[in-house]
Design an enzyme around this catalytic site. Structure first.
Site, short mmCIF file in Angstrom:
data_model
loop_
_atom_site.label_atom_id
_atom_site.label_comp_id
_atom_site.label_asym_id
_atom_site.label_seq_id
_atom_site.Cartn_x
_atom_site.Cartn_y
_atom_site.Cartn_z
N SER A 195 1.28 1.09 -9.02
CA SER A 195 -0.07 1.66 -9.17
C SER A 195 -1.13 0.56 -9.11
CB SER A 195 -0.14 2.46 -10.48
OG SER A 195 -1.32 3.23 -10.52
N ASP A 205 3.61 3.34 -5.09
CA ASP A 205 2.51 4.28 -5.18
C ASP A 205 1.22 3.61 -5.65
OD1 ASP A 205 1.93 6.94 -4.44
OD2 ASP A 205 1.59 7.47 -6.52
N HIS A 250 3.74 10.44 -9.34
CA HIS A 250 3.29 9.05 -9.27
C HIS A 250 4.45 8.09 -9.59
CE1 HIS A 250 0.25 6.03 -8.99
NE2 HIS A 250 0.15 5.77 -10.29
#
Length: 460
Positions: free
Chosen positions: A163, A187, A257
């Protein structure tokens, strides 16, 4: 004389105790732990503080705190992998972190460093957390400079960023002119980074090889390409096995996610190797138009996760060296899907449109099923239709096959699909014998079970 001998014994005893204490101090030093915070900390906000925790083959489960002034047990002649987490709105320890450390150390003798910036990532103010990424990158830059002074090589540095951590990795890579060995973005965060220029996010020039897994492009993740090869599981949108509604609780918000992390973890285990297929769109992949890799005279199919860098040599011929790759997954670990082509030639006089469900069964009774219904297939007389079937289980010795044809209509007449030839061929194992069956008539919504035969050699 006795006093002198007694003194010697006493001296040797205390010397022995001192040595034991030194050994214990060296081997049983306190283990460093990830900064554990709570939701109240997120409400108040936390000032940035970065802690580096080193794991090696020597200490797989007991981390040592290190810094640019104290490298500890870090062996700069070995590969060094940094794991960088992302936004932590509740302050908890990432549930996947220890598993990732131990899995990496199982496949290769390396240094693994967790970049703990939980004080700075734990806040309800996502904007502040995103701003802190630049400062985290600067701290890592200073640490890597010290590694280089001690004899490390930029090519041996690998960063795995989750992330916001993916963009931190990119910022560090840019500081070293893209000479880091590799960056994997799991991601990468989308909010506040979507649409930003390359210098403000992860991009392909940040390392010698950049691979990215996009698993939540419609919410928390970044949609567009960010690497040399960008993988889109299940099209990069909703992941199978994740809640589809808000009634799934917190898992509804983070499951898609986080799936990128678990797909990467799966690649470190021996259960299966997840194969992806270079393609310009998910639709074309699902329609079987991008599955030629891995065939004779073709480039191999890229692998997802840790071994993705095995495909970097095939990127050099591309201009620019960037590729999209798609694949589907199962709902649970190890997530592998086994791809087959179902080739069907029909002899209906009229065109038939519908879906096919195919079920395989081996000699021991194991079954696996694939419903090919993402869009209706068009069956025309003497025209071969190649459908991409995806099975959760790989059956080596198929004993029976069943087919169901459906037009999807609830009311109205039932149709027949007259099959001149059906052929089943594995994409994962193209060397396996292909299986055929001839002259079948499928009644709509009725399962037809049959035993396949080996296809003639000319069709192999």
């Amino acid at each position: 004389m006795m006093d002198t001998q007694g003194n010697k014994v006493l001296f040797l005893f205390f010397l022995f105790l001192s040595i034991i204490c030194l050994v214990v101090a060296d081997t049983d030093e306190a283990c460093s732990t990830f900064t554990q915070l709570s939701f109240p900390s997120a409400v108040v906000g936390t000032g940035l503080r970065v802690k580096l925790m080193l794991y090696t083959q020597r200490n797989k489960t007991c981390a040592q705190t290190i810094s640019s002034t104290a490298l500890g047990h870090l062996n700069v002649t070995k590969k060094t992998t940094f794991i960088i987490h992302g936004f932590r709105p509740t302050g908890s320890t990432p549930v996947w972190m220890q598993d990732l450390v131990e899995s990496l150390l199982l496949v290769e003798d390396m240094n693994v460093i967790i970049v703990d910036w939980n004080r700075g990532a734990t806040t309800l103010n996502y904007n502040q957390a995103s701003k802190n990424t630049r400062q985290v990158a600067s701290i890592l830059k200073e640490f890597i400079i010290q590694m280089l002074v001690e004899g490390a090589s930029l090519g041996d540095i690998y960063m795995i960023g989750v992330s916001l951590g993916a963009h931190i990795s990119g910022f560090v890579g840019e500081m070293f002119d893209g000479q880091l060995g590799r960056i994997t973005g799991l991601d990468p965060a989308g909010p506040l980074f979507n649409g930003k220029p390359p210098q403000d996010r992860l991009d392909p020039g940040d390392a010698q090889f950049v691979d990215v897994i996009h698993s939540d492009t419609d919410a928390l993740g970044y949609k567009e390409q960010l690497g040399n090869i960008d993988f889109y599981p299940n099209g990069g949108l909703d992941q199978p096995g994740c809640p589809k509604t808000i009634f799934g609780g917190m898992k509804y918000f983070k499951c898609d996610h986080q799936r990128s992390v678990y797909l990467y973890l799966s690649s470190l285990r021996e259960n299966c190797a997840i194969t992806a297929y270079p393609c310009d769109s998910y639709r074309n992949y699902r329609n079987g138009k991008c599955v030629s890799c891995g065939l004779p005279q073709k480039e191999p199919c890229p692998l997802v996760g840790y071994y993705a860098d095995g495909w970097k040599d095939y990127l050099r011929a591309k201009d620019p060296p960037m590729t999209k790759a798609f694949f589907d997954t199962a709902e649970t670990n190890p997530y592998c899907i086994y791809h087959y082509f179902v080739d069907i030639i029909t002899w209906n006089k009229n065109v038939r449109r519908g879906s096919i469900t195919i079920k395989l069964k081996d000699r021991t009774g194991n079954t696996t099923e694939s419903k090919i219904d993402h869009e209706p297939a068009t069956f025309q007389k003497y025209h071969q239709v190649s459908l991409l079937a995806r099975f959760n289980q790989d059956l080596d010795n198929v004993a029976t096959i069943s087919l169901v044809f459906s037009t999807g209509t609830v009311i109205g007449p039932k149709y027949k699909l007259r099959i001149l030839r059906m052929k089943l061929r594995s994409l994962v194992y193209p060397e396996r014998p292909q299986l055929c069956r001839y002259d079948l008539v499928l009644m709509e919504n009725v399962e037809t079970v049959f035993q396949p035969i080996l296809c003639p050699k000319l069709q192999m």
